[in-house]
Design a protein around this motif. Structure first.
Motif, PDB file in Angstrom:
ATOM      1  N   SER A 196      22.567 -32.022   5.299  1.00  0.00           N
ATOM      2  CA  SER A 196      23.526 -31.107   5.046  1.00  0.00           C
ATOM      3  C   SER A 196      22.411 -30.592   5.162  1.00  0.00           C
ATOM      4  O   SER A 196      22.784 -28.963   5.538  1.00  0.00           O
ATOM      5  N   ASN A 197      20.759 -30.416   4.794  1.00  0.00           N
ATOM      6  CA  ASN A 197      20.161 -29.568   5.093  1.00  0.00           C
ATOM      7  C   ASN A 197      20.065 -29.217   6.386  1.00  0.00           C
ATOM      8  O   ASN A 197      19.836 -28.206   6.606  1.00  0.00           O
ATOM      9  N   LYS A 198      19.730 -30.367   7.115  1.00  0.00           N
ATOM     10  CA  LYS A 198      19.434 -29.894   8.225  1.00  0.00           C
ATOM     11  C   LYS A 198      20.634 -30.112   9.213  1.00  0.00           C
ATOM     12  O   LYS A 198      19.849 -28.769  10.610  1.00  0.00           O
ATOM     13  N   ILE A 199      21.650 -29.775   8.591  1.00  0.00           N
ATOM     14  CA  ILE A 199      22.666 -29.445   9.164  1.00  0.00           C
ATOM     15  C   ILE A 199      22.946 -27.719   9.523  1.00  0.00           C
ATOM     16  O   ILE A 199      22.721 -27.420  10.473  1.00  0.00           O
ATOM     17  N   SER A 200      22.551 -27.256   7.986  1.00  0.00           N
ATOM     18  CA  SER A 200      22.373 -25.810   7.880  1.00  0.00           C
ATOM     19  C   SER A 200      21.566 -25.274   9.018  1.00  0.00           C
ATOM     20  O   SER A 200      21.356 -24.666   9.354  1.00  0.00           O
ATOM     21  N   GLU A 201      19.991 -26.082   8.862  1.00  0.00           N
ATOM     22  CA  GLU A 201      18.785 -25.440   9.825  1.00  0.00           C
ATOM     23  C   GLU A 201      19.662 -25.318  11.053  1.00  0.00           C
ATOM     24  O   GLU A 201      18.741 -24.093  11.552  1.00  0.00           O
ATOM     25  N   ASP A 204      21.264 -22.415  11.743  1.00  0.00           N
ATOM     26  CA  ASP A 204      21.094 -21.419  11.983  1.00  0.00           C
ATOM     27  C   ASP A 204      19.484 -21.435  13.158  1.00  0.00           C
ATOM     28  O   ASP A 204      19.629 -20.227  13.914  1.00  0.00           O
ATOM     29  N   LYS A 205      19.191 -21.968  13.585  1.00  0.00           N
ATOM     30  CA  LYS A 205      18.468 -22.082  14.978  1.00  0.00           C
ATOM     31  C   LYS A 205      19.210 -21.912  16.016  1.00  0.00           C
ATOM     32  O   LYS A 205      18.664 -21.523  17.216  1.00  0.00           O
ATOM     33  N   LYS A 213      17.255 -20.732  27.079  1.00  0.00           N
ATOM     34  CA  LYS A 213      19.390 -21.116  26.906  1.00  0.00           C
ATOM     35  C   LYS A 213      18.797 -23.004  27.152  1.00  0.00           C
ATOM     36  O   LYS A 213      20.129 -23.738  26.198  1.00  0.00           O
ATOM     37  N   LYS A 214      18.134 -24.288  27.798  1.00  0.00           N
ATOM     38  CA  LYS A 214      17.931 -25.281  27.392  1.00  0.00           C
ATOM     39  C   LYS A 214      17.691 -25.873  26.241  1.00  0.00           C
ATOM     40  O   LYS A 214      18.681 -27.080  25.261  1.00  0.00           O
ATOM     41  N   GLN A 215      17.173 -25.191  25.139  1.00  0.00           N
ATOM     42  CA  GLN A 215      16.506 -25.152  23.787  1.00  0.00           C
ATOM     43  C   GLN A 215      17.396 -25.394  23.086  1.00  0.00           C
ATOM     44  O   GLN A 215      18.650 -25.869  22.569  1.00  0.00           O
ATOM     45  N   LYS A 216      19.039 -24.181  23.624  1.00  0.00           N
ATOM     46  CA  LYS A 216      20.143 -24.203  22.469  1.00  0.00           C
ATOM     47  C   LYS A 216      20.856 -24.955  23.017  1.00  0.00           C
ATOM     48  O   LYS A 216      21.979 -25.760  22.571  1.00  0.00           O
ATOM     49  N   GLU A 217      21.419 -25.445  24.061  1.00  0.00           N
ATOM     50  CA  GLU A 217      21.776 -26.185  24.325  1.00  0.00           C
ATOM     51  C   GLU A 217      21.795 -27.829  23.427  1.00  0.00           C
ATOM     52  O   GLU A 217      22.562 -28.294  23.185  1.00  0.00           O
ATOM     53  N   ASN A 392      13.081 -17.328   9.117  1.00  0.00           N
ATOM     54  CA  ASN A 392      12.834 -18.323  10.433  1.00  0.00           C
ATOM     55  C   ASN A 392      12.773 -18.571  11.290  1.00  0.00           C
ATOM     56  O   ASN A 392      11.794 -19.145  12.025  1.00  0.00           O
ATOM     57  N   SER A 393      13.348 -17.979  11.658  1.00  0.00           N
ATOM     58  CA  SER A 393      13.221 -17.032  13.155  1.00  0.00           C
ATOM     59  C   SER A 393      12.287 -16.757  13.358  1.00  0.00           C
ATOM     60  O   SER A 393      11.160 -16.887  15.073  1.00  0.00           O
TER      61      SER A 393
END
Length: 520
Positions: A196-201, A204-205, A213-217, A392-393
């Motif tokens: 659950s914590n990882k999904i929230s992170e 956010d990310k 664009k590649k990182q977001k994909e 965090n960003s």
């Protein structure tokens, strides 16, 4: 299965058991090949990660195995055709889909030789496993010898200041970890909480404006195919807990060579100390105990950004730096790079003097040291850039600017701001210092063929952090407090944490008021 001292064990895999190994390679190779597969499996579990990107080998599930281990487990003699047994068996295991192997990196003892990386098949990794006792006396004898070498390396130091063998602090932590335990009754509940914590992170990310664009994909792919990603994480987390429990059993029984990783060492790049819990999942750490007593975490508030502040203060002392300060060599290299500086003003600018004034609000005007420095700097960034991003960003962006390579940085953008703008907004005049630090050579610090100058900043800040951790560690030992170190803090007994916080923060006041240890 409870391990019995002086006996050796391995995992036997249902899909490729000891009988299968004996049928292919003979009775003499049965336990050696079995132990090789056991070793690779446990190394894989400790290193595997569905959470973050790493290098290619790590992403594909390959782990480093020493040439010595490969030769001994698979056979270091030659067959009648003159081919080494280990090479013949390695190729055979690969052709049968049991493992894959690759070469990469460089051997520190021989620059012409690449290292061996092994990957076990998913079928083997997910196969039902049974703990089996090793009956090969020669293999057991060799393992006992290698274990003795570990004992000499890890436990050779008996007192503070003894430099003849090993490392005092490393040996101390080994002994504390031997008295530790971890027991999670509701493992599935803890895993669900972690996920659950990882999904929230990730959510956010996915909104971080400066990511490519590649990182977001890549992030969106995980979120869109959440069930598959979550299933993989659950399998990983269960196995990590299983291997951690097994490592603790090996540690307590003194079978150090059997551990799944080379724990209890200092990283040569950063000086950081690694123990059996260093890379343990954060949500698991709250279940660790020493002598059956609950632990709490106490760590440096905003450690890396504070080390940057402290580094600049030390460098500005120049020739007045104490001889034992790790920055002496850095200052001399910077002085050489800038040809002694044109003037005192030029020296101050290039060493980041004006950056220090940005902290006055926190350190002088506002005495509340519990204030989050990143939030303070984030607000300053928002007002200057007109861009609003999450804490965090911002923190990750700052770290990329500090630690990234020139190639990676030049392509960065955030709104109308390119890398040069971001560098100025985040670092102010200290950008000149960071640029210079990425130009000087610190190869004498880290004599590795993988050394890159752009890594200087992280190496310096991490070593400053570890130097301070060493001071805090010795204070706790002298006061009789047990601890298990993290990279920027400690796990200590709950009953002792208030006294530890008082003593250590009292000592930090004499180092620099920017530093403060806080209970999490």
């Amino acid at each position: 299965m409870k391990m019995i001292k002086n006996k050796k064990y391995l995992y036997e895999f249902e899909c490729f058991g000891l009988d299968d190994i004996e049928g292919l390679y003979g009775k003499f190779r049965k336990y050696g090949v079995g132990k090789f597969l056991d070793l690779v499996y446990r190394k894989t579990i400790r290193k595997m990660s569905f959470e973050r990107d790493g290098d290619l080998l790590r992403n594909e599930g390959f782990v480093y195995v020493s040439k010595g281990d490969i030769e001994r487990y698979l056979g270091n003699g030659k067959d009648k055709d003159g081919e080494y047994y280990w090479w013949k068996i390695l190729k055979s295991l690969s052709s049968r889909g049991i493992i894959k192997y690759r070469r990469g990196g460089l051997n520190k003892f021989d620059a012409n030789k690449m290292l061996w990386f092994i990957r076990i098949s998913d079928d083997l990794s997910n196969s039902v496993k049974t703990k089996r006792e090793i009956e090969d006396k020669n293999l057991i004898k060799w393992m006992d010898k290698k274990n003795g070498e570990k004992v000499e390396k890890w436990l050779g130091v008996k007192t503070i200041g003894d430099k003849k063998k090993g490392d005092w602090l490393v040996g101390y932590e080994l002994n504390v970890c031997k008295r530790s335990s971890i027991e999670i009754d509701d493992l599935e509940g803890v895993i669900d909480y972690r996920i659950s914590n990882k999904i929230s992170e990730l959510e956010d990310k996915s909104k971080w404006l400066w990511l490519s664009k590649k990182q977001k994909e890549g992030i969106l792919d995980k979120l869109l195919d959440e069930n598959k990603w979550v299933d993989g994480l659950k399998i990983e987390y269960r196995k990590k807990y299983e291997v951690l429990l097994e490592d603790l059993e090996y540690l307590k029984s003194g079978e150090y060579y059997e551990l799944s990783d080379d724990y209890f060492k200092r990283d040569k790049f950063s000086g950081r100390i690694y123990n059996i819990y260093s890379n343990t999942i954060r949500e698991y750490r709250k279940y660790i105990k020493i002598d059956g007593e609950d632990l709490v975490e106490i760590d440096f508030k905003n450690s890396i950004i504070c080390q940057l502040f402290y580094m600049i203060k030390l460098l500005l002392k120049g020739s007045e730096l104490e001889r034992n300060t790790i920055l002496n060599g850095v200052y001399m290299e910077l002085d050489k790079l800038n040809k002694g500086y044109k003037s005192d003003d030029d020296r101050d600018i290039r060493l980041g003097f004006n950056y220090l004034s940005r902290w006055d609000y926190i350190l002088d005007g506002n005495k509340d040291l519990e204030k989050d420095y990143y939030n303070f700097l984030l607000e300053e960034f928002r007002l200057s850039s007109g861009v609003s991003i999450s804490r965090n960003s911002f923190k990750d962006l700052l770290f990329v600017i500090l630690f990234g390579s020139e190639k990676k940085l030049k392509s960065m953008r955030l709104g109308n701001n390119d890398y040069g703008d971001l560098e100025s907004l985040l670092l102010g005049d200290s950008k000149f210092l960071i640029r210079d630090l990425k130009k000087i050579s610190l190869f004498s610090w880290y004599k590795n063929r993988g050394y890159k100058k752009y890594k200087n900043v992280s190496m310096i800040l991490f070593r400053l952090e570890r130097s301070l951790m060493d001071v805090m560690s010795n204070i706790m030992i002298k006061n009789g407090f047990d601890y298990i170190s993290l990279f920027d803090g400690f796990m200590v007994k709950k009953s002792e944490v208030k006294e530890i916080e008082r003593i250590l923060n009292g000592r930090l006041e004499n180092v620099d008021k920017v530093f403060r240890l806080m209970v999490k």
